[in-house]
Write a protein that holds these residues in place. Structure first.
Motif, PDB file in Angstrom:
ATOM      1  N   UNK A  65       0.879  -1.363  -0.025  1.00  0.00           N
ATOM      2  CA  UNK A  65      -0.023   0.110   0.091  1.00  0.00           C
ATOM      3  C   UNK A  65       0.784   1.324  -0.075  1.00  0.00           C
ATOM      4  N   UNK A  66       2.100   1.129   0.936  1.00  0.00           N
ATOM      5  CA  UNK A  66       2.784   2.494   0.856  1.00  0.00           C
ATOM      6  C   UNK A  66       3.381   2.736  -0.540  1.00  0.00           C
ATOM      7  N   UNK A  67       3.833   1.570  -1.175  1.00  0.00           N
ATOM      8  CA  UNK A  67       4.493   1.885  -2.468  1.00  0.00           C
ATOM      9  C   UNK A  67       3.328   2.440  -3.467  1.00  0.00           C
ATOM     10  N   UNK A  68       2.342   1.675  -3.213  1.00  0.00           N
ATOM     11  CA  UNK A  68       1.118   2.203  -4.270  1.00  0.00           C
ATOM     12  C   UNK A  68       0.755   3.662  -4.182  1.00  0.00           C
ATOM     13  N   UNK A  69       0.659   4.172  -2.892  1.00  0.00           N
ATOM     14  CA  UNK A  69       0.618   5.461  -2.543  1.00  0.00           C
ATOM     15  C   UNK A  69       1.714   6.542  -2.897  1.00  0.00           C
ATOM     16  N   UNK A  70       2.796   6.008  -2.584  1.00  0.00           N
ATOM     17  CA  UNK A  70       4.118   6.851  -3.086  1.00  0.00           C
ATOM     18  C   UNK A  70       4.135   6.857  -4.676  1.00  0.00           C
ATOM     19  N   UNK A  71       3.980   5.757  -5.086  1.00  0.00           N
ATOM     20  CA  UNK A  71       3.810   5.935  -6.757  1.00  0.00           C
ATOM     21  C   UNK A  71       2.620   6.877  -7.254  1.00  0.00           C
ATOM     22  N   UNK A  72       1.564   6.456  -6.498  1.00  0.00           N
ATOM     23  CA  UNK A  72       0.434   7.512  -7.023  1.00  0.00           C
ATOM     24  C   UNK A  72       0.754   9.092  -7.159  1.00  0.00           C
ATOM     25  N   UNK A  73       1.412   9.451  -5.827  1.00  0.00           N
ATOM     26  CA  UNK A  73       2.151  10.616  -5.563  1.00  0.00           C
ATOM     27  C   UNK A  73       2.962  11.017  -6.659  1.00  0.00           C
ATOM     28  N   UNK A  74       4.089  10.183  -6.722  1.00  0.00           N
ATOM     29  CA  UNK A  74       4.848  10.645  -7.928  1.00  0.00           C
ATOM     30  C   UNK A  74       4.184  10.555  -9.224  1.00  0.00           C
ATOM     31  N   UNK A  75       3.507   9.703  -9.499  1.00  0.00           N
ATOM     32  CA  UNK A  75       2.789  10.270 -10.981  1.00  0.00           C
ATOM     33  C   UNK A  75       2.011  11.327 -10.971  1.00  0.00           C
ATOM     34  N   UNK A  76       1.181  11.470 -10.025  1.00  0.00           N
ATOM     35  CA  UNK A  76       0.446  12.960  -9.893  1.00  0.00           C
ATOM     36  C   UNK A  76       1.495  14.104 -10.132  1.00  0.00           C
ATOM     37  N   UNK A  77       2.300  14.162  -9.245  1.00  0.00           N
ATOM     38  CA  UNK A  77       3.410  15.247  -9.527  1.00  0.00           C
ATOM     39  C   UNK A  77       4.098  15.360 -10.800  1.00  0.00           C
ATOM     40  N   UNK A  78       4.333  14.156 -11.223  1.00  0.00           N
ATOM     41  CA  UNK A  78       5.078  13.860 -12.837  1.00  0.00           C
ATOM     42  C   UNK A  78       3.956  14.578 -13.952  1.00  0.00           C
ATOM     43  N   UNK A  79       2.753  14.216 -13.557  1.00  0.00           N
ATOM     44  CA  UNK A  79       1.599  14.752 -14.639  1.00  0.00           C
ATOM     45  C   UNK A  79       1.554  16.135 -14.294  1.00  0.00           C
ATOM     46  N   UNK A  80       1.411  16.661 -13.124  1.00  0.00           N
ATOM     47  CA  UNK A  80       1.329  18.008 -12.945  1.00  0.00           C
ATOM     48  C   UNK A  80       2.502  18.848 -13.405  1.00  0.00           C
ATOM     49  N   UNK A  81       3.701  18.419 -13.037  1.00  0.00           N
ATOM     50  CA  UNK A  81       4.868  19.115 -13.633  1.00  0.00           C
ATOM     51  C   UNK A  81       5.012  18.892 -15.066  1.00  0.00           C
ATOM     52  N   UNK A  82       4.398  18.192 -15.763  1.00  0.00           N
ATOM     53  CA  UNK A  82       4.298  17.872 -17.161  1.00  0.00           C
ATOM     54  C   UNK A  82       3.513  18.928 -17.823  1.00  0.00           C
ATOM     55  N   UNK A  83       2.543  19.257 -17.103  1.00  0.00           N
ATOM     56  CA  UNK A  83       1.429  20.385 -17.748  1.00  0.00           C
ATOM     57  C   UNK A  83       1.968  21.721 -17.252  1.00  0.00           C
TER      58      UNK A  83
END
Length: 215
Positions: free
Chosen positions: A186-204
């Motif tokens: 669960x921790x890895x999933x949450x961390x991965x979600x945050x990273x993906x979110x921030x990556x998308x955010x930064x990408x826009x």
């Protein structure tokens, strides 16, 4: 003299009557029993030496009235004796000796039989003693085996208890490990979600910032 002889005869006759009821023929030849106290053709029967006679009466003239096998008659007193003749006594002693000898032989045979029985009993007793010793040793061995079995049973119970405790601990560890793995996932999933979110955010956001600076 004649009076003294008469008194002596009376004393002898009275002693024969009073001392014993039976007398014996003592001469080596047959003695005649007469029907009366005279010498003549009055012989009732002849009595062999050792014949046992019942005294009926004794007279002063040297005659004794006797009874033998239901026959009554007179016999001269000097042929009579209170004791059985030596020949008859010897025969009785010989018979007694033979009977005793036979009895001694029987007793000797019985003694040998008893000795044989004693030896057999001793041998049986020895066997029984050996069997008893073996039985005692086997009993002690069984008792030791039983004690060892009790010890093994007690140790087995301890091992079973320990095994149950170990199984319980293993199950707890498995449960903890599973919970840890689930938590880590669960921790890895949450961390991965945050990273993906921030990556998308930064990408826009980052391209827009770059474009604004150019204008």
């Amino acid at each position: 003299m004649r009076l003294k002889h008469l008194i002596a005869t009376l004393l002898l006759a009275s002693s024969l009557v009073s001392a014993q009821s039976f007398v014996y023929i003592t001469d080596e030849v047959d003695i005649p029993m007469r029907s009366d106290k005279t010498f003549g053709d009055n012989i009732v029967r002849s009595l062999p030496s050792g014949s046992k006679l019942a005294i009926l009466q004794a007279t002063e003239d040297g005659w004794t009235q006797v009874n033998f096998e239901e026959t009554t008659g007179w016999i001269i007193s000097r042929y009579l004796s209170n004791n059985p003749p030596a020949r008859e006594q010897l025969e009785k002693l010989r018979q007694t000796y033979n009977a005793n000898k036979l009895l001694i032989n029987k007793l000797a045979n019985r003694k040998n039989e008893l000795e044989t029985e004693i030896q057999d009993l001793k041998a049986k007793n020895t066997k029984l003693s050996i069997q008893t010793s073996k039985s005692i040793a086997e009993k002690q061995h069984i008792e030791e085996v039983y004690k060892d079995a009790l010890k093994l049973e007690h140790s087995n119970e301890k091992l079973i208890t320990t095994n149950l405790q170990l199984k319980t601990e293993i199950q707890l560890l498995k449960n903890n490990n599973t919970a840890t793995q689930d938590s880590s996932s669960r921790n890895w999933f949450i961390t991965g979600s945050f990273v993906l979110f921030f990556g998308i955010l930064i990408g826009f956001i980052f391209p827009n910032l770059v474009n604004r600076r150019r204008y």
